[in-house]
Scaffold this active site. Structure first.
Site, mmCIF file in Angstrom:
data_model
loop_
_atom_site.group_PDB
_atom_site.id
_atom_site.type_symbol
_atom_site.label_atom_id
_atom_site.label_comp_id
_atom_site.label_asym_id
_atom_site.label_seq_id
_atom_site.Cartn_x
_atom_site.Cartn_y
_atom_site.Cartn_z
ATOM 1 N N ALA A 72 33.302 40.617 33.951
ATOM 2 C CA ALA A 72 32.128 40.487 34.687
ATOM 3 C C ALA A 72 32.237 41.462 35.571
ATOM 4 O O ALA A 72 33.648 42.406 36.950
ATOM 5 C CB ALA A 72 33.092 38.778 34.744
ATOM 6 N N GLY A 117 35.278 40.275 30.903
ATOM 7 C CA GLY A 117 34.384 40.081 30.161
ATOM 8 C C GLY A 117 34.078 41.335 29.036
ATOM 9 O O GLY A 117 32.834 41.613 28.661
ATOM 10 N N GLU A 120 35.963 41.017 26.002
ATOM 11 C CA GLU A 120 34.719 38.988 25.293
ATOM 12 C C GLU A 120 33.739 40.012 24.705
ATOM 13 O O GLU A 120 33.683 39.136 23.739
ATOM 14 C CB GLU A 120 34.994 38.218 26.266
ATOM 15 N N GLU A 140 41.913 37.859 33.874
ATOM 16 C CA GLU A 140 41.291 37.107 35.172
ATOM 17 C C GLU A 140 42.001 36.118 36.169
ATOM 18 O O GLU A 140 41.614 35.801 37.555
ATOM 19 C CB GLU A 140 39.989 36.242 34.606
HETATM 20 N N1 CAA Z 1 33.490 44.657 38.732
HETATM 21 C C1 CAA Z 1 32.834 44.774 39.461
HETATM 22 N N2 CAA Z 1 33.172 46.148 39.964
HETATM 23 C C2 CAA Z 1 33.861 46.814 38.818
HETATM 24 C C3 CAA Z 1 34.524 46.309 38.193
HETATM 25 C C4 CAA Z 1 34.546 44.356 38.285
HETATM 26 N N3 CAA Z 1 35.100 44.219 36.872
HETATM 27 N N4 CAA Z 1 35.495 47.310 37.769
HETATM 28 C C5 CAA Z 1 35.428 48.049 38.066
HETATM 29 N N5 CAA Z 1 34.483 48.706 39.252
HETATM 30 C C6 CAA Z 1 34.404 49.284 40.071
HETATM 31 C C7 CAA Z 1 34.949 49.122 41.465
HETATM 32 O O1 CAA Z 1 34.592 48.664 42.576
HETATM 33 C C8 CAA Z 1 34.435 50.679 42.101
HETATM 34 O O2 CAA Z 1 33.505 50.598 42.293
HETATM 35 P P1 CAA Z 1 33.576 51.529 43.847
HETATM 36 O O3 CAA Z 1 33.642 53.189 43.883
HETATM 37 O O4 CAA Z 1 31.904 51.136 44.625
HETATM 38 O O5 CAA Z 1 34.635 50.835 44.581
HETATM 39 C C9 CAA Z 1 34.558 51.305 40.142
HETATM 40 O O6 CAA Z 1 34.301 50.122 40.084
HETATM 41 C C10 CAA Z 1 35.388 52.580 39.549
HETATM 42 O O7 CAA Z 1 36.555 52.021 39.597
HETATM 43 P P2 CAA Z 1 38.256 51.978 40.566
HETATM 44 O O8 CAA Z 1 37.680 52.058 41.609
HETATM 45 O O9 CAA Z 1 38.607 50.924 40.906
HETATM 46 O O10 CAA Z 1 38.795 52.785 39.189
HETATM 47 P P3 CAA Z 1 40.444 52.450 39.015
HETATM 48 O O11 CAA Z 1 40.423 53.960 37.984
HETATM 49 O O12 CAA Z 1 41.182 52.940 40.156
HETATM 50 O O13 CAA Z 1 40.898 51.692 38.608
HETATM 51 C C11 CAA Z 1 40.072 49.757 36.632
HETATM 52 C C12 CAA Z 1 40.322 51.411 37.409
HETATM 53 C C13 CAA Z 1 42.124 49.555 37.094
HETATM 54 C C14 CAA Z 1 39.622 48.997 35.726
HETATM 55 C C15 CAA Z 1 39.792 48.602 37.926
HETATM 56 O O14 CAA Z 1 38.826 49.111 38.581
HETATM 57 C C16 CAA Z 1 39.995 47.423 37.980
HETATM 58 O O15 CAA Z 1 40.743 46.740 37.836
HETATM 59 N N6 CAA Z 1 38.352 46.805 37.006
HETATM 60 C C17 CAA Z 1 38.993 44.909 37.535
HETATM 61 C C18 CAA Z 1 39.381 44.923 36.279
HETATM 62 C C19 CAA Z 1 39.040 43.352 35.948
HETATM 63 O O16 CAA Z 1 39.723 42.020 36.800
HETATM 64 N N7 CAA Z 1 38.359 42.640 34.983
HETATM 65 C C20 CAA Z 1 37.910 41.442 34.668
HETATM 66 C C21 CAA Z 1 36.909 40.557 35.608
HETATM 67 S S1 CAA Z 1 36.484 38.879 35.730
HETATM 68 C C22 CAA Z 1 35.347 38.449 33.979
HETATM 69 O O17 CAA Z 1 36.224 39.523 33.178
HETATM 70 C C23 CAA Z 1 35.556 36.538 33.793
HETATM 71 C C24 CAA Z 1 34.900 36.409 33.107
HETATM 72 O O18 CAA Z 1 35.720 37.299 31.961
HETATM 73 C C25 CAA Z 1 33.598 35.766 32.892
#
Ligand code: CAA
Length: 267
Positions: A72, A117, A120, A140
């Site tokens: 998400a 997400g 999911e 999460e």
């Molecule tokens: N939401 C919003 N933006 C996201 C994102 C997310 N889930 N995942 C990555 N991005 C964005 C980053 O903010 C970044 O944007 P900017 O360049 O503007 O800063 C861009 O995508 C590239 O990401 P990274 O620079 O972080 O890339 P990386 O290679 O260093 O890392 C990653 C990759 C490990 C996937 C890391 O991006 C990450 O940990 N992302 C989040 C993963 C996460 O926690 N997902 C769960 C979300 S909560 C959820 O899903 C709730 C639910 O069930 C409803």
């Protein structure tokens, strides 16, 4: 059908529809806009495809190579109230239910990250193909959240409750080999191109079968997943009987007896 979306790509080729989440700069994260557009697309598709005239199989994938869907949209969630967050979860869940209720098989083609997400959405498809770089997980709790698009329910059903708890409480990454070992992933491919071609080959072979029978198998298996076995058997017996009224059943059995290939119409 409206195929013009800002965050999604939709195309149909040779009876196979491909839905691509298209926000590669945000690793295809599921913003409210993505879920709203996906909801419109899936509802319209479901209505238009009642007679299998739009497509007989579907692929869900993410744009570019780095991510299927990285979860998400975290930035969007930072300003949500509790009520808005609940509505966001319900919208995402509705999309998972739409994938499950489509009358055709849906394969999630997972390239790179399928976190939160993303995992999911993949789990709401009929099954998951993945590239060797795919990474799954429900991270999460690392954000002070819990899964909200069905992860607390579907992961247990797929991999067993205790393994699902271990993955969810730790928020750890699950590499693709482990994902296959625990039953989350069906097949692993060298590259995204090979995976998409593999999904097309699979769906094309499946399309030689009766679309109606494939749909009924999907419906009964999904429905039975939430029932005790005796109730599931009841759903199965009713569907088994009902399909004897179909043209496809008459055609399939007649073709066997007449030693020819069946021509199914989905009726
Ligand atoms: N939401 C919003 N933006 C996201 C994102 C997310 N889930 N995942 C990555 N991005 C964005 C980053 O903010 C970044 O944007 P900017 O360049 O503007 O800063 C861009 O995508 C590239 O990401 P990274 O620079 O972080 O890339 P990386 O290679 O260093 O890392 C990653 C990759 C490990 C996937 C890391 O991006 C990450 O940990 N992302 C989040 C993963 C996460 O926690 N997902 C769960 C979300 S909560 C959820 O899903 C709730 C639910 O069930 C409803």
């Amino acid at each position: 059908m409206n195929t013009n979306y800002e965050t999604l790509l939709f195309e149909v080729e040779n009876d196979i529809a491909t839905v691509t989440v298209n926000r590669p700069k945000a690793l295809n994260a599921l913003s409210e806009q993505v879920h709203t557009e996906l909801n419109s697309l899936l509802r319209e598709f479901k209505e238009a495809n009642k007679d299998f005239s739009v497509a007989k199989g579907m692929i869900l994938t993410g744009a570019e190579d780095k991510a299927f869907i990285a979860g998400a949209d975290i930035k969007g969630m930072t300003t949500m109230t509790a009520d808005e967050a609940e509505a966001f979860a319900r919208l995402g869940q509705d999309n998972t239910l739409l994938f499950e209720s489509l009358n055709i098989p849906v394969i999630a083609c997972v390239n790179g990250y399928a976190l939160g997400g993303g995992c999911e959405m993949a789990m709401s498809c009929d099954f998951i193909f993945a590239t060797k770089t795919a990474v799954f997980g429900q991270p999460e709790v690392k954000l002070g959240l819990i899964p909200g698009f069905g992860g607390t329910q579907r992961l247990s059903k797929l991999v067993g409750r205790n393994r699902a708890k271990e993955i969810t409480y730790s928020g750890r990454n699950v590499a693709v080999d482990e994902a296959k070992e625990i039953g989350l992933v069906v097949s692993i491919f060298e590259s995204k191109e090979e995976m998409l071609a593999g999904a097309v080959t699979y769906l094309s072979k499946m399309m030689r079968n009766s679309p109606l029978a494939v749909y009924e198998a999907k419906r009964v298996m999904n429905e039975g997943n939430d029932l005790v076995v005796s109730e599931g058997l009841n759903v199965e017996a009713k569907a088994f009987g009902a399909i004897f009224n179909s043209e496809d059943m008459k055609e399939g059995t007649a073709a066997f007896v007449e030693k020819r290939k069946p021509v199914f119409t989905g009726k």
